[in-house]
Enzyme design. Structure first.
Site, mmCIF file in Angstrom:
data_model
loop_
_atom_site.group_PDB
_atom_site.id
_atom_site.type_symbol
_atom_site.label_atom_id
_atom_site.label_comp_id
_atom_site.label_asym_id
_atom_site.label_seq_id
_atom_site.Cartn_x
_atom_site.Cartn_y
_atom_site.Cartn_z
ATOM 1 N N PHE A 164 26.400 -6.372 29.755
ATOM 2 C CA PHE A 164 27.277 -7.088 30.229
ATOM 3 C C PHE A 164 27.027 -8.598 30.542
ATOM 4 O O PHE A 164 27.699 -9.192 31.549
ATOM 5 C CB PHE A 164 28.043 -6.421 31.662
ATOM 6 N N ARG A 188 41.685 -4.019 13.107
ATOM 7 C CA ARG A 188 41.528 -2.876 12.485
ATOM 8 C C ARG A 188 40.489 -1.983 13.563
ATOM 9 O O ARG A 188 39.435 -2.549 13.847
ATOM 10 C CB ARG A 188 40.624 -2.880 11.272
ATOM 11 N N ASN A 195 36.155 2.864 15.538
ATOM 12 C CA ASN A 195 36.228 4.065 16.335
ATOM 13 C C ASN A 195 36.943 3.981 17.408
ATOM 14 O O ASN A 195 36.838 3.390 18.534
ATOM 15 C CB ASN A 195 34.648 4.324 16.788
ATOM 16 N N GLN A 219 35.786 1.281 25.395
ATOM 17 C CA GLN A 219 35.454 -0.113 25.834
ATOM 18 C C GLN A 219 36.582 -1.159 26.556
ATOM 19 O O GLN A 219 36.070 -1.499 27.659
ATOM 20 C CB GLN A 219 35.021 -0.990 24.445
ATOM 21 N N VAL A 228 35.783 -5.876 20.566
ATOM 22 C CA VAL A 228 36.515 -5.281 21.584
ATOM 23 C C VAL A 228 35.865 -5.438 22.892
ATOM 24 O O VAL A 228 36.748 -5.639 23.842
ATOM 25 C CB VAL A 228 36.405 -3.829 21.141
ATOM 26 N N GLY A 229 34.725 -5.651 23.061
ATOM 27 C CA GLY A 229 34.095 -5.041 24.230
ATOM 28 C C GLY A 229 34.302 -5.922 25.670
ATOM 29 O O GLY A 229 34.377 -5.130 26.501
ATOM 30 N N GLU A 230 34.655 -7.178 25.555
ATOM 31 C CA GLU A 230 34.885 -7.893 26.825
ATOM 32 C C GLU A 230 36.268 -7.928 27.022
ATOM 33 O O GLU A 230 36.792 -8.234 28.105
ATOM 34 C CB GLU A 230 34.248 -9.276 26.773
HETATM 35 MO MO1 MOS Z 1 28.497 -10.791 26.948
HETATM 36 S S1 MOS Z 1 29.002 -11.826 28.570
HETATM 37 O O1 MOS Z 1 28.740 -12.168 25.871
HETATM 38 O O2 MOS Z 1 26.887 -10.344 26.829
#
Ligand code: MOS
Length: 741
Positions: A243, A631, A634, A641, A706-708
């Site tokens: 994070f 796209r 997964n 996420q 995707v993550g944030e």
């Molecule tokens: Mo993230 S806050 O770009 O590790």
């Protein structure tokens, strides 16, 4: 026929190792030489926020059972600075105290308990200065980032408009609101930890240490220790959450390594949970004032976004909440932002999931809800009326943008049409029920640096995909396997993957939600390269049935080489020519398109809350998020996420707070007992939907980050729903029940 795993619900390839406990995290590693005995380090941190250490009595600690050595400013380890990172001190190198919770000593002992017990025996005397903690009282300075960052202040004005003030004054409706967000912590599940181990002549160091950027962890330690970067290897295949808290190479690895070098023993250092709150960076607190000027029809005429974020004197992350929210989200002819810092005696700050975007969107998307109220326009309709196809002040189009469909599809899935605009109009027994929504936006670009991937084909018809990126729990290990299987056209079970080791080709940093989009093209390139190498072997090796053929006559498809009327799997060909494997490493980097488009991922959040009429208790009861991430690689991991980001946002909205004590400079909730994060009972079933429309520009698969994204805007959706439920607009996070009574 081989079915590509791409876009399906794929279980983590490392899931079994994780749930059965065989996956090793930093503190789990034994020394590589079983005869060498690990020494255990424990840190001591300052109990004042500013001043200097006048004396430190370490005698009792040094004489305590099992203690090997006590390091302090009076018995230094000789760590160097990393000036490129803007560092202005190295721990234990001087007696100055710059924040409460700064490392001031380290005890190394035969066991972790002995180190911890001995650390309690150290007494420190300080010459104390009053800490600078007053957010209101300290001056504002421009929030300049490192070189190459956009300027912290900018104004775009339509022709003939004199100033942003004039543009606001000329608007039919003006909404002005100031928002406060407190200090927040990543609280990754795995506390920061390291095992540092040198070879016998101290020419090679191995660090087992959770990292988002393994190469930077190795490099940071190398600089601090005064050894060449090639002398340090970082191993981090499993990471218990990042994070942002594992971007910066904090001091733990270098301290453990410096002690290990002096003591000729491997040293393990695990931060105590409350030490994670100060030794490792936090998200700055920030005050933001948003002013929106619009026509009566809700069409934006002016947007102004001014932010004051705390910035520790010891540095690191320059929070810039407007750059990726107000500066890009809505169409407006007049835009002004000014991002400022307030320098305080705080522990280091760092990036935290959606570092600018999450706080920025909390402010902007709450203000947009206030504009919806002021104009009487539905919040979804208001956003569609201000839909941007180019970023304000630019003619750059997005590589792909389906945010409008996120709004529409999200509204339908959630049942938005049942919402009543009038606050307090839905009551269910003792609960006031409300609905709110907000937008999510996060950069979706690829890293500009080259990214390397190696693909190895083996004689048992399996493949190995390798890259020194990191898997923070995001699913990167699985992603490597999925994209490898997809590009090779073989079943997923025949592909293994490895990452998190600087001995592997240098992969994408696990930051900025860039790893997937940056890695995918390198996997593709490496598969092309290894197939070319396989083909070369097929036509040049005398044992090959295609010996002497023209490589143009051969084609590769789905794990098979074909040509001249025959076909053979790569494994059989390798066996036939007596080779165990063939491998190739390839590099991918963005091309000119990187400067021709803007790249973002988008989403729309819809939230239902219930607020107790008598106790003020807010409960999130439903949440729908629809995202446009290009796209989907997964589907299961992508939804997970986004859901994780939404949970983060719900925590920001309702729970997370670490108040700064003005007199002492102490972060009052800097431990897991007092720092509240959501638990299962706080989170309803989350409905996450990915549009799955390939981005035609970013890479061959069309996959963006995707993550944030899910973190961005989710707190505003909760707050907007609380307003709809109660008629109370709480502009200071977290929205706790006392504020709703
Ligand atoms: Mo993230 S806050 O770009 O590790």
């Amino acid at each position: 026929m081989t079915v590509s795993p791409l876009g399906r619900d794929i279980d983590r390839v490392d899931g079994r190792a994780k749930v059965t406990g065989t996956a090793r995290y930093s503190a789990d590693y034994p020394p590589s030489d079983p005869t060498s005995k690990v020494a255990y380090a424990h840190l001591v941190t300052s109990t004042v926020a500013r001043g200097s250490i006048s004396a430190m009595d370490t005698m009792a600690a040094q004489n305590a059972p099992g203690v090997i050595r006590v390091y302090s400013p009076f018995n230094k380890l000789g760590l160097r600075l990393v000036p490129d990172a803007g560092e202005n001190y190295a721990p234990l190198e001087d007696t100055q105290v710059r924040f409460r919770g700064q490392i001031i000593a380290m005890v190394v002992a035969e066991s972790s308990r002995q180190a911890r017990e001995a650390a309690k025996l150290i007494t420190t005397t300080y010459d104390e200065l009053p800490p600078r903690t007053s957010f209101a009282g300290e001056p504002r300075v421009p929030a300049a980032g490192p070189p190459g960052h956009p300027p912290p202040s900018a104004t775009v004005l339509a022709p003939g408009v004199a100033s942003i003030e004039a543009a606001l004054a000329a608007s039919d409706v003006v909404v002005e609101a100031t928002f406060h967000q407190p200090i927040q912590h990543a609280v990754a599940m795995e506390p920061h930890a390291v095992l540092a181990e040198w070879n016998s002549d101290h020419t090679q160091l191995t660090l087992y240490s959770g990292a988002q950027l393994p190469h930077i962890t190795a490099l940071g330690a190398a600089i601090r220790l005064g050894v060449p970067p090639t002398a340090v290897r970082a191993i981090t295949p499993y990471v218990g959450g990042g994070f942002g808290s594992r971007v910066i190479p904090w001091y733990d690895a270098a301290l453990a390594a410096a002690a290990a070098r002096q003591l000729h023993r491997p040293v393990r250092l695990v931060l105590a949970r409350e030490q994670v709150f100060t030794v490792v960076g936090h998200r700055s607190m920030v005050d933001q004032t948003i002013r929106l000027g619009a026509s009566r029809a809700g069409v934006l005429h002016a947007v102004s976004h001014v932010s004051d974020a705390s910035m520790p004197f010891v540095g690191y992350w320059p929070m810039r909440p407007a750059v990726d929210t107000s500066a890009v989200l809505y169409k407006t002819p007049n835009l002004h932002f000014d991002e400022r810092h307030v320098m305080l005696d705080l522990p280091p700050a760092c990036a935290m999931r959606g570092p600018n975007e999450a706080p920025g969107a909390f402010a902007l998307e709450t203000a947009m809800d206030e504009l919806a109220v002021a104009t009487g326009i539905d919040p979804v309709e208001l956003r569609l009326r201000n839909y941007a196809t180019v970023a304000p002040g630019t003619d750059l189009r997005w590589s792909s943008k389906h945010l409008d469909d996120c709004y529409r599809i999200g509204a339908r899935r959630f049942g938005w049409s049942a919402r009543r605009a009038e606050p307090r109009s839905r009551v269910d027994g003792q609960w006031l029920v409300g609905m709110g929504m907000a937008t999510a936006i996060y950069p979706g670009r690829r890293i500009s640096d080259p990214v390397q991937v190696r693909v190895r084909l083996l004689d048992d018809d399996t493949a190995l995909v390798s890259s020194a990126t990191a898997d923070l729990g995001t699913g990167a290990t699985t992603l490597l396997a999925i994209t490898g299987a997809h590009e090779l056209g073989v079943p997923l079970r025949r592909v293994r993957s490895e990452l998190g080791d600087t001995a592997l080709p240098q992969g994408a940093p696990a930051v900025g939600s860039m790893a997937t989009a940056s890695t995918v093209p390198a996997v593709e390139a490496a598969v092309h390269a290894v197939v070319a190498e396989l083909t070369r072997l097929a036509v040049t090796d005398p044992r090959s049935p295609w010996h002497g053929a023209d490589s143009e006559e051969l084609t590769y498809e789905k794990g098979q080489l074909r040509g001249k009327g025959r076909s053979m799997s790569f494994g059989r060909l390798l066996t036939t020519i007596g080779r165990r494997n063939v491998e190739a490493t390839a590099t991918a980097q963005p091309g000119p398109e990187a400067n021709q488009y803007k790249f973002h991922s988008f989403g729309a959040h819809f939230c239902e809350v219930r607020v107790n009429r008598y106790t003020g208790e807010p409960r999130v009861t439903r949440f729908t998020t629809v995202v446009d991430i290009g796209r989907v690689v997964n589907a299961q991991a992508a939804r997970s996420q986004i859901a994780g980001g939404v949970i983060f946002g719900i925590g920001h909205a309702l729970l997370e707070d670490d108040p700064l004590e003005l007199d002492t400079g102490r972060l009052a909730a800097g431990n897991m007992a007092d720092y509240m994060v959501p638990v299962n009972a706080d989170i309803p079933a989350l409905d996450v939907h990915c549009l799955d429309r390939p981005d035609p520009v970013i890479n061959s698969l069309g996959a963006r980050g995707v993550g944030e994204l899910g973190t961005v805007g989710s707190a505003a959706a909760v707050g907007n729903a609380i307003y709809n439920a109660t008629g109370k607009r709480i502009r200071s996070l977290p929205i706790t029940l006392d504020k709703l009574l």
